[in-house]
Design a protein around this motif. Structure first.
Motif, PDB file in Angstrom:
ATOM      1  N   ILE A 110       0.744  -1.349   0.104  1.00 46.97           N
ATOM      2  CA  ILE A 110       0.044   0.107   0.089  1.00 46.97           C
ATOM      3  C   ILE A 110       0.802   1.251  -0.130  1.00 46.97           C
ATOM      4  CG2 ILE A 110      -1.808  -1.051   1.147  1.00 46.97           C
ATOM      5  CD1 ILE A 110      -1.138   0.357   3.665  1.00 46.97           C
ATOM      6  N   ASN A 111       0.194   2.310  -0.646  1.00 44.59           N
ATOM      7  CA  ASN A 111       0.980   3.684  -0.597  1.00 44.59           C
ATOM      8  C   ASN A 111       0.016   4.768  -0.266  1.00 44.59           C
ATOM      9  OD1 ASN A 111      -0.322   4.099  -3.009  1.00 44.59           O
ATOM     10  ND2 ASN A 111       1.722   3.903  -4.015  1.00 44.59           N
ATOM     11  N   ARG A 112      -1.062   4.392   0.314  1.00 41.94           N
ATOM     12  CA  ARG A 112      -2.022   5.612   0.571  1.00 41.94           C
ATOM     13  C   ARG A 112      -3.046   5.018   1.456  1.00 41.94           C
ATOM     14  NH1 ARG A 112      -6.751   7.661  -2.225  1.00 41.94           N
ATOM     15  NH2 ARG A 112      -6.215   6.289  -4.031  1.00 41.94           N
ATOM     16  N   ILE A 113      -3.399   5.869   2.637  1.00 42.47           N
ATOM     17  CA  ILE A 113      -4.467   5.613   3.387  1.00 42.47           C
ATOM     18  C   ILE A 113      -5.284   6.628   3.466  1.00 42.47           C
ATOM     19  CG2 ILE A 113      -4.987   4.878   5.779  1.00 42.47           C
ATOM     20  CD1 ILE A 113      -2.604   3.369   5.804  1.00 42.47           C
ATOM     21  N   ASN A 114      -6.836   6.540   3.297  1.00 34.84           N
ATOM     22  CA  ASN A 114      -7.658   7.377   3.690  1.00 34.84           C
ATOM     23  C   ASN A 114      -8.331   7.231   4.937  1.00 34.84           C
ATOM     24  OD1 ASN A 114      -7.044   8.503   0.955  1.00 34.84           O
ATOM     25  ND2 ASN A 114      -8.875   7.477   0.217  1.00 34.84           N
ATOM     26  N   GLU A 162      -9.324   3.317   4.407  1.00 34.21           N
ATOM     27  CA  GLU A 162      -9.294   2.901   3.069  1.00 34.21           C
ATOM     28  C   GLU A 162      -7.616   2.853   2.904  1.00 34.21           C
ATOM     29  OE1 GLU A 162     -13.112   4.759   0.894  1.00 34.21           O
ATOM     30  OE2 GLU A 162     -11.123   5.728   0.790  1.00 34.21           O
ATOM     31  N   ALA A 163      -7.243   1.756   2.263  1.00 30.86           N
ATOM     32  CA  ALA A 163      -5.872   1.653   1.887  1.00 30.86           C
ATOM     33  C   ALA A 163      -5.870   1.356   0.553  1.00 30.86           C
ATOM     34  CB  ALA A 163      -5.357   0.248   2.798  1.00 30.86           C
ATOM     35  N   TRP A 164      -4.930   1.873  -0.139  1.00 36.40           N
ATOM     36  CA  TRP A 164      -4.866   2.039  -1.770  1.00 36.40           C
ATOM     37  C   TRP A 164      -3.208   1.571  -2.006  1.00 36.40           C
ATOM     38  CZ3 TRP A 164      -9.424   2.191  -4.309  1.00 36.40           C
ATOM     39  CH2 TRP A 164     -10.319   2.718  -3.349  1.00 36.40           C
ATOM     40  N   THR A 165      -3.057   1.231  -3.239  1.00 31.07           N
ATOM     41  CA  THR A 165      -1.987   1.299  -4.119  1.00 31.07           C
ATOM     42  C   THR A 165      -2.175   1.965  -5.313  1.00 31.07           C
ATOM     43  OG1 THR A 165      -1.312  -0.884  -3.200  1.00 31.07           O
ATOM     44  CG2 THR A 165      -0.228  -0.348  -5.074  1.00 31.07           C
ATOM     45  N   ASP A 166      -1.659   3.166  -5.410  1.00 30.16           N
ATOM     46  CA  ASP A 166      -1.946   4.048  -6.529  1.00 30.16           C
ATOM     47  C   ASP A 166      -1.078   3.325  -7.819  1.00 30.16           C
ATOM     48  OD1 ASP A 166      -3.613   5.393  -5.422  1.00 30.16           O
ATOM     49  OD2 ASP A 166      -2.043   7.016  -4.540  1.00 30.16           O
TER      50      ASP A 166
END
Length: 145
Positions: free
Chosen positions: A53-57, A141-145
């Motif tokens: 992951i590289n982003r958390i909202n 929310e956890a994301w990989t852009d």
């Protein structure tokens, strides 16, 4: 899981259900801790395996939550939101705050934190301060852009 829950209407599992608007607040629409003005509080998500992951909202409770409208990146709060918190990931040995993840003076309903990619099995948000006595998180929310 979480440090505590106000009641069965505010369980930790609700922060990972894809619903961002808080419209069901008080009926499974988000997590609320059980310790009035007692900090820190935390809620975590276990991925059940490693994820990159590289982003958390982090989405807190909007002032107009009953309207059931999804917040935008510029939506602010003045009543119920979390104002100081740490966005963390599990290193395999302990918790580490993601770069840029120590948030203070927050007034955004949706706070997005981007960082260099990490591989982790779980994430958590540690709330250090919030308005109106309690920690309230609608979604993480956890994301990989």
């Amino acid at each position: 899981t979480a440090s505590s829950a106000y009641s069965s209407a505010y369980l930790a599992s609700t922060v990972n259900d894809g619903i961002r608007n808080g419209g069901n607040w008080g009926a499974g629409g988000g997590w609320n801790d059980a310790t009035s003005n007692g900090y820190p509080d935390w809620v975590q998500i276990d991925f059940g395996g490693l994820k990159s992951i590289n982003r958390i909202n982090v989405i807190t409770l909007a002032d107009n939550y009953a309207a059931g409208v999804d917040p935008t990146p510029t939506t602010t709060f003045s009543n119920y939101g979390i104002t100081s918190f740490d966005v963390q990931y599990w290193t395999g040995l302990g918790w580490a705050t993601v770069p840029g993840g120590a948030i203070t003076g927050n007034n955004l309903v949706v706070r997005s934190v981007s960082f260099p990619t990490v591989s982790t099995s779980r994430i958590r948000v540690v709330v250090n301060s919030a308005l109106y006595d309690y920690s309230r998180i609608v979604e993480i929310e956890a994301w990989t852009d």
